[in-house]
Design an enzyme around this catalytic site. Structure first.
Site, short mmCIF file in Angstrom:
data_model
loop_
_atom_site.label_atom_id
_atom_site.label_comp_id
_atom_site.label_asym_id
_atom_site.label_seq_id
_atom_site.Cartn_x
_atom_site.Cartn_y
_atom_site.Cartn_z
N LYS A 75 0.84 -1.21 0.00
CA LYS A 75 0.00 0.00 0.00
C LYS A 75 0.87 1.25 0.00
CE LYS A 75 -1.69 1.52 4.11
NZ LYS A 75 -1.35 2.92 4.42
N ASN A 76 1.88 1.27 0.89
CA ASN A 76 2.64 2.50 1.06
C ASN A 76 3.65 2.77 -0.06
OD1 ASN A 76 1.18 3.02 3.31
ND2 ASN A 76 2.80 2.55 4.79
N ARG A 115 -4.28 10.83 4.58
CA ARG A 115 -3.17 11.77 4.74
C ARG A 115 -2.21 11.79 3.54
NH1 ARG A 115 -1.01 14.23 8.88
NH2 ARG A 115 1.02 14.02 7.89
N CYS A 134 -4.42 12.99 13.16
CA CYS A 134 -4.86 11.62 12.91
C CYS A 134 -4.63 10.82 14.18
CB CYS A 134 -4.14 11.02 11.72
SG CYS A 134 -2.54 10.34 12.08
N ARG A 184 1.33 14.46 13.47
CA ARG A 184 1.81 14.26 12.10
C ARG A 184 1.82 15.55 11.27
NH1 ARG A 184 -0.54 8.91 9.53
NH2 ARG A 184 1.41 8.93 8.38
N PRO A 185 2.71 16.47 11.60
CA PRO A 185 2.77 17.72 10.85
C PRO A 185 3.33 17.54 9.43
CG PRO A 185 4.55 17.61 12.45
CD PRO A 185 3.71 16.39 12.66
N VAL A 186 3.22 18.61 8.63
CA VAL A 186 3.78 18.55 7.27
C VAL A 186 4.86 19.62 7.07
CG1 VAL A 186 1.79 17.48 6.15
CG2 VAL A 186 1.88 19.98 6.36
N ASP A 187 5.38 20.17 8.19
CA ASP A 187 6.35 21.26 8.09
C ASP A 187 7.58 20.87 7.26
OD1 ASP A 187 6.76 19.46 10.26
OD2 ASP A 187 8.28 20.78 11.11
N LEU A 188 8.04 19.62 7.39
CA LEU A 188 9.26 19.23 6.67
C LEU A 188 8.99 19.06 5.17
CD1 LEU A 188 10.70 16.69 9.26
CD2 LEU A 188 11.30 19.10 8.93
N ASP A 245 5.26 0.54 11.88
CA ASP A 245 4.04 -0.09 11.37
C ASP A 245 3.91 -1.56 11.78
OD1 ASP A 245 3.31 2.29 10.23
OD2 ASP A 245 3.86 1.74 8.18
N ILE A 258 8.78 6.87 16.65
CA ILE A 258 8.38 7.59 15.43
C ILE A 258 7.12 8.43 15.66
CG2 ILE A 258 7.86 7.38 12.95
CD1 ILE A 258 10.60 6.25 13.56
N ARG A 263 -8.53 -0.68 4.91
CA ARG A 263 -7.65 0.35 4.34
C ARG A 263 -6.32 -0.26 3.94
NH1 ARG A 263 -6.21 4.51 8.18
NH2 ARG A 263 -4.86 4.92 6.43
C1 EPZ Z 1 4.70 6.93 6.27
O1 EPZ Z 1 4.01 8.02 6.86
C2 EPZ Z 1 3.73 5.78 6.22
N1 EPZ Z 1 2.58 6.14 5.42
C3 EPZ Z 1 3.30 5.37 7.62
O2 EPZ Z 1 2.45 4.23 7.54
C4 EPZ Z 1 4.54 5.01 8.43
O3 EPZ Z 1 4.16 4.73 9.76
C5 EPZ Z 1 5.53 6.18 8.43
O4 EPZ Z 1 5.84 6.55 7.04
C6 EPZ Z 1 6.84 5.88 9.13
O5 EPZ Z 1 7.43 4.76 8.55
C7 EPZ Z 1 2.62 5.99 4.09
O6 EPZ Z 1 3.62 5.62 3.50
C8 EPZ Z 1 1.37 6.27 3.33
P1 EPZ Z 1 6.98 10.21 8.20
P2 EPZ Z 1 4.61 9.49 6.80
O7 EPZ Z 1 6.92 11.51 7.47
O8 EPZ Z 1 5.38 9.65 5.55
C9 EPZ Z 1 7.44 13.50 11.70
C10 EPZ Z 1 0.47 2.98 7.89
O9 EPZ Z 1 -0.07 2.44 8.88
N2 EPZ Z 1 7.23 14.53 10.66
O10 EPZ Z 1 8.12 9.31 7.90
O11 EPZ Z 1 3.51 10.43 7.08
C11 EPZ Z 1 6.19 12.66 11.92
O12 EPZ Z 1 5.28 13.29 12.78
C12 EPZ Z 1 1.09 4.36 7.97
O13 EPZ Z 1 0.52 2.43 6.77
C13 EPZ Z 1 7.38 15.87 11.02
O14 EPZ Z 1 7.67 16.20 12.17
O15 EPZ Z 1 5.59 9.44 8.04
C14 EPZ Z 1 6.79 11.39 12.49
O16 EPZ Z 1 7.08 11.60 13.85
C15 EPZ Z 1 0.85 5.01 9.30
N3 EPZ Z 1 7.16 16.82 10.06
C16 EPZ Z 1 8.12 11.25 11.74
O17 EPZ Z 1 8.41 12.57 11.22
C17 EPZ Z 1 6.84 16.50 8.78
O18 EPZ Z 1 6.66 17.41 7.95
C18 EPZ Z 1 8.11 10.28 10.58
O19 EPZ Z 1 6.98 10.53 9.75
C19 EPZ Z 1 6.71 15.15 8.43
C20 EPZ Z 1 6.92 14.17 9.39
#
Ligand code: EPZ
Length: 429
Positions: A22-23, A102, A126, A131-135, A316, A338, A408
């Site tokens: 999926k991911n 998301r 969520c 889960r911010p998007v700042d990065l 996960d 995480i 999902r």
């Molecule tokens: C992906 O989410 C996966 N989703 C998640 O799977 C998975 O848990 C996660 O990566 C970690 O491996 C998909 O691929 C669709 P991240 P993503 O950005 O990309 C912080 C599932 O069950 N962060 O690697 O959203 C964040 O809050 C899902 O299938 C910021 O601070 O995760 C987290 O603590 C759930 N600012 C860490 O980084 C940002 O702008 C890692 O998140 C972005 C992230």
């Protein structure tokens, strides 16, 4: 609402075909926005999240076609889809759609790179944390985008296209790396992505982008270099196997006992998790069809784990591993690094008789001799499946509510487990 009924206590024996990830499928589908040509994706799982993304892409004007059944294909062997973004009519992704999933926020990168503008709703909170998007926005700003937040939307624009830059992530982010890759692929000049996510899904996206004409090196390492190109073309790509589905079923076997071959998957996609499973006493071997997981009656050894970005133990799989540890001999300490709120399964596992204590980001699991079935529910996908695993090993009946979370992310869950002897059925509402 549908429910899943499980009568626990039966070991699993047989073969489980593993679906496409999926991911990986989600970012690959989003990458179709980078070109006006057709992107053909094979081994796409049939999941609610995939259907939701098809709707979201359709709203931008992307045409979607499902290729008909081929000899030897079953309803569980993944579908082939064709996505064509030759007539993008709308660069806005509205709240009603983005809030359903998301990952759809990531459309911001290809829309911006190809059309110079995108207006995408902020995804909101969520169940597993803020889960911010700042990065992700930082990466786009580095590539020269002007970003404003207006009425809950991110409005991103570029005057003369994106420009290559040095993007150094202060924290490993999968979504941030996907966004940086897609933006940089069509940017003018060279981009270096430092502290990039090394997840196999990032590598899969990079490989597909390369087939589309992108110039990318270093995917799978912390330093990815992208030489931007003026346009990308169509391609055909097969989605890699789902390592989380693989790990989930491996843990189910480790917990219930039995002997199962996980077909069409690869051990290298999740070596640290398999190493941990082997330490708990499961026998894991690579076979030509995939991975064989066996456990005889001997007890489950308690093991400590800490979640980490790839190649570490995946967040996960944390909930599923915790389910396994509830029956371990002794104490296991599970640290989640995480996501800050990814322990919702703890209260539900407790309903089955598990003994778990929480201390910040640490869960301390005291193994018990047996679990006993009960009605449970969960608020995210991986937490829900941890309850399925626990239910399979528990004595008596477990009823899992809010099954839509499972739909999902787990294709044909009841059928796959049922064929291995599990007594599991869906009760339609
Ligand atoms: C992906 O989410 C996966 N989703 C998640 O799977 C998975 O848990 C996660 O990566 C970690 O491996 C998909 O691929 C669709 P991240 P993503 O950005 O990309 C912080 C599932 O069950 N962060 O690697 O959203 C964040 O809050 C899902 O299938 C910021 O601070 O995760 C987290 O603590 C759930 N600012 C860490 O980084 C940002 O702008 C890692 O998140 C972005 C992230």
């Amino acid at each position: 609402m549908d429910r899943i009924h499980i009568t626990g206590g039966t070991p699993l024996n047989g073969t489980i075909p593993i679906s496409g990830a999926k991911n990986a499928a989600l970012p690959l589908m989003i990458a179709s926005l980078l070109t006006g040509d057709t992107l053909e994706l094979a081994n796409v799982p049939r999941l609610a999240d995939i259907a939701a993304l098809v709707r979201i892409l359709g709203n931008h004007g992307v045409d979607h076609m499902v290729v008909g059944k081929r000899p030897g294909q079953t309803t569980e062997t993944g579908q082939t889809i064709r996505l064509t973004a030759s007539n993008v009519i709308d660069t806005t992704a509205p709240y009603e759609l983005v809030s359903t999933m998301r990952a759809s926020f990531w459309v911001i990168a290809p829309l911006l790179a190809r059309f110079g503008e995108a207006k995408v709703s902020l995804p909101g909170g969520c169940a597993i944390g803020t889960r911010p998007v700042d990065l992700l926005l930082m990466a786009l700003e580095k590539l020269g985008a002007r970003i404003e937040i207006d009425g809950g939307y991110v409005v991103a624009k570029t005057k003369n296209g994106l420009r290559g830059a040095e993007i150094d992530f202060p924290k490993v982010t999968v979504g941030g790396t996907h966004v940086a890759l897609m933006g940089a692929a069509l940017a003018y000049g060279t981009t270096v992505i430092a502290n990039a996510a090394r997840e196999p899904e990032v590598v899969d996206l990079a490989e597909c982008l390369i087939k589309m004409g992108a110039r990318i090196t270093g995917a799978g390492t912390p330093r990815i270099v992208v030489e931007g190109v003026a346009r990308l073309n169509g391609a055909r790509h097969e989605v890699l196997p789902d390592r989380i589905e693989t790990g989930t079923y491996a843990m189910a076997v480790a917990m219930t006992g039995g002997d199962v071959i996980l077909e069409n998957t690869r051990a290298d996609l999740l070596h640290s998790a398999l190493d941990v499973l082997a330490t708990t006493g499961a026998e894991i071997t690579q076979v030509p069809e995939g991975i064989r997981v066996r456990r005889n009656g001997a007890g489950i050894a308690a093991v400590d784990v800490t979640t980490d970005p790839f190649p570490g133990f995946p967040t996960d799989l944390q909930a599923q591993f915790m389910a396994l540890m509830t029956l371990a001999q002794g104490q296991s300490r599970i640290r989640e690094t995480i996501f800050e709120n990814r322990f919702m399964h703890v209260q539900e596992l407790a309903r089955l008789g598990a003994k778990i204590r929480l201390d910040g980001d640490l869960a301390i699991v005291e193994g018990v001799e047996r679990l006993k079935g009960a009605p449970v529910m969960a608020t995210d996908l991986r937490a829900s499946v941890s309850l399925v695993i626990a239910g399979l090993a528990a004595e008596g009946e477990t009823q899992i509510n809010r099954v839509y979370h499972l739909d999902r992310g787990f294709e044909a869950l009841e059928a796959k487990l049922g064929r291995c002897g599990a007594r599991i059925e869906r009760v339609r509402a």
